[in-house]
Design a protein around this motif. Structure first.
Motif, PDB file in Angstrom:
ATOM      1  N   GLU B  38       0.756  -1.242  -0.123  1.00 59.80           N
ATOM      2  CA  GLU B  38      -0.094   0.039   0.039  1.00 59.80           C
ATOM      3  C   GLU B  38       0.794   1.288  -0.054  1.00 59.80           C
ATOM      4  O   GLU B  38       0.478   2.283  -0.798  1.00 59.80           O
ATOM      5  N   THR B  39       1.930   1.478   0.614  1.00 58.95           N
ATOM      6  CA  THR B  39       2.666   2.514   0.653  1.00 58.95           C
ATOM      7  C   THR B  39       3.858   2.255   0.357  1.00 58.95           C
ATOM      8  O   THR B  39       4.684   1.390   0.629  1.00 58.95           O
ATOM      9  N   ASP B  40       4.597   3.121   0.090  1.00 60.99           N
ATOM     10  CA  ASP B  40       6.333   3.258  -0.268  1.00 60.99           C
ATOM     11  C   ASP B  40       6.943   3.709   1.114  1.00 60.99           C
ATOM     12  O   ASP B  40       6.290   4.341   1.837  1.00 60.99           O
ATOM     13  N   LEU B  41       7.691   2.875   1.647  1.00 62.19           N
ATOM     14  CA  LEU B  41       8.109   2.987   2.906  1.00 62.19           C
ATOM     15  C   LEU B  41       9.375   4.153   2.629  1.00 62.19           C
ATOM     16  O   LEU B  41      10.236   4.227   1.868  1.00 62.19           O
ATOM     17  N   LYS B  42       9.121   5.291   3.434  1.00 58.90           N
ATOM     18  CA  LYS B  42      10.209   6.312   3.580  1.00 58.90           C
ATOM     19  C   LYS B  42      11.104   5.806   4.736  1.00 58.90           C
ATOM     20  O   LYS B  42      12.145   6.909   4.874  1.00 58.90           O
ATOM     21  N   ILE B  43      11.027   4.891   5.516  1.00 60.00           N
ATOM     22  CA  ILE B  43      11.847   4.666   6.455  1.00 60.00           C
ATOM     23  C   ILE B  43      12.402   3.259   6.029  1.00 60.00           C
ATOM     24  O   ILE B  43      11.823   2.457   5.286  1.00 60.00           O
ATOM     25  N   THR B  65      -1.784   1.568   9.360  1.00 58.30           N
ATOM     26  CA  THR B  65      -0.451   1.310   9.945  1.00 58.30           C
ATOM     27  C   THR B  65       0.411   2.715   9.998  1.00 58.30           C
ATOM     28  O   THR B  65       0.195   3.560   9.090  1.00 58.30           O
ATOM     29  N   ILE B  66       0.813   2.561  11.055  1.00 55.44           N
ATOM     30  CA  ILE B  66       1.928   3.777  11.521  1.00 55.44           C
ATOM     31  C   ILE B  66       3.348   2.930  11.508  1.00 55.44           C
ATOM     32  O   ILE B  66       3.444   2.040  12.124  1.00 55.44           O
ATOM     33  N   LEU B  85       3.446   8.318   8.208  1.00 56.41           N
ATOM     34  CA  LEU B  85       1.987   8.179   8.036  1.00 56.41           C
ATOM     35  C   LEU B  85       1.712   8.309   6.772  1.00 56.41           C
ATOM     36  O   LEU B  85       2.285   9.329   6.081  1.00 56.41           O
ATOM     37  N   ASN B  86       0.909   7.447   6.049  1.00 59.67           N
ATOM     38  CA  ASN B  86       0.751   7.487   4.688  1.00 59.67           C
ATOM     39  C   ASN B  86       2.082   7.533   3.809  1.00 59.67           C
ATOM     40  O   ASN B  86       2.971   6.514   4.186  1.00 59.67           O
ATOM     41  N   ASP B  87       2.452   8.345   3.055  1.00 61.59           N
ATOM     42  CA  ASP B  87       3.586   8.438   2.263  1.00 61.59           C
ATOM     43  C   ASP B  87       4.778   9.252   2.672  1.00 61.59           C
ATOM     44  O   ASP B  87       5.455   9.564   2.167  1.00 61.59           O
ATOM     45  N   LYS B  88       4.396   9.913   3.938  1.00 64.59           N
ATOM     46  CA  LYS B  88       5.524  10.827   4.373  1.00 64.59           C
ATOM     47  C   LYS B  88       5.609  10.870   5.838  1.00 64.59           C
ATOM     48  O   LYS B  88       5.077  10.412   6.449  1.00 64.59           O
TER      49      LYS B  88
END
Lengths: 206, 155
Positions: B38-43, B65-66, B85-88
């Motif tokens: 669902e999301t790109d991981l920024k971490i 998801t957080i 959170l989400n994408d950022k």
């Protein structure tokens, strides 16, 4: 006129197309099953809320410091001993239980503990309070939570074995598959009520 | 003579008509058993702690998801306490808005069953998690799940 056979359609590229789709799905999807330790937070207390007074002996204090060391009831402890210490505390059964819906639960009849005067009265009065430092590692924190939950599930399994000849984990599984079954539901609730999980998180220290 | 020539024509083509069927079968298998990322991981992907008392998360659509962990981008620092959170990358103060946003997507009757899954790295600090938890309590998102891989304890 001679009947001409239908010319065959060339389906050679069909496999290629299917492969393309397959690879797309392989790349964009994940297969992992999400699992985790579930918890329910307590509701936000109203501003004029006065916390009830709880007897010191009914609180099992677990402190985790910023070096990931444990202090349980004022004494240092290794994580591996935590489960047994928690079981001894919850299962002590040294006194009268809570009054629930106007009915006194009385002394704990299923407890196998020492019935010591200085430990908890009844599983439904026993509160485990976990306090950690803001700098504590999350991994340690979760391990501690896990150990405490293990203590509860061991007790629940034991009681369920005695009463219904089936471990609680299996009883719960069976109930999940058959939600309509009132008899099962009653059993599950009964075990849960006998050993309610009361684990509270205290505000972390700085 | 003519019989001899026929043989020389070479091997008949192997019938591969069943190949697409097999591949489609595989395709359907994957479509059914997997979920979309669902999301790109920024971490950095959090190294989850392991626990034995884990429960499977049900109803994926009700889970938000957080992520907590170390940011990939070094401008956010190198500690393991960044929140995604989400994408950022955000802070704990963004959590209520994030939850409210998630609530818009589900029907009102299902809101009490919504779960927040916290995927935090082993080395994150409890302080960060507590901040998130306090914010979740403010917006009455009381069901949480600390994501952990199933495994033995004592490690």
């Amino acid at each position: 006129m001679a009947r001409r056979e239908n010319p065959e359609i060339n389906a050679g590229s069909m496999a290629d197309i299917a492969f393309l789709l397959l690879i797309f799905f392989l790349v964009t999807t994940t297969m992992n099953v999400d699992s985790g330790v579930s918890k329910k937070l307590s509701e936000k207390p109203p501003p004029d809320y006065v916390p009830p007074i709880i007897k010191e002996k009914n609180i099992f204090e677990v402190n985790i410091n910023r070096n990931n060391e444990l202090l349980v009831e004022g004494e240092r402890m290794e994580v591996k001993d935590l489960k047994d210490a928690a079981i001894a505390f919850i299962d002590n059964g040294g006194g009268e239980g809570n009054v629930e819906e106007g009915v006194k639960t009385g002394p704990c009849t299923y407890c196998k503990g020492e019935r010591s005067e200085s430990s908890s009265d009844h599983p439904n009065k026993a509160i485990i309070s976990v306090q950690s430092d803001r700098g504590t590692e999350y991994g340690t924190y979760l391990t501690v939570q896990n150990e405490l939950l293990r203590a509860y599930s061991e007790l629940r399994n034991r009681l369920s074995m005695e009463k219904y000849k089936i471990p609680f984990s299996e009883l719960e599984e069976a109930y999940k598959d058959d939600k309509e079954n009132e008899a099962l539901k009653k059993k599950v609730e009964d075990i849960k009520k006998s050993y309610p999980q009361i684990i509270s998180d205290a505000e972390p220290t700085n | 003579m003519s019989k001899f020539r026929k043989k020389k024509k070479g091997m008949p083509a192997v019938n591969t008509a069943a190949l697409p069927d097999i591949v489609f079968m595989l395709l359907f298998f994957f479509m059914v058993t997997t979920t979309m990322r669902e999301t790109d991981l920024k971490i950095d992907a959090p190294r989850l702690p392991s626990a034995s008392e884990v429960k499977k998360l049900e109803h994926k659509s009700l889970v938000s998801t957080i992520y907590v962990g170390k940011a990939k981008d070094p401008k956010y620092g190198t500690s393991y306490n960044r929140i995604q959170l989400n994408d950022k990358i955000g802070t704990a103060d963004d959590v209520p808005a994030f939850i409210m946003n998630a609530r818009l997507k589900v029907s009102e009757a299902e809101v009490p069953f919504m779960t927040t899954s916290i995927k935090a790295d082993k080395e994150s600090n409890v302080g960060t998690i507590t901040d998130i938890r306090l914010k979740l309590r403010d917006v009455n998102a009381l069901k949480i799940s600390y994501s952990a891989s199933k495994g033995g304890s004592n490690n």
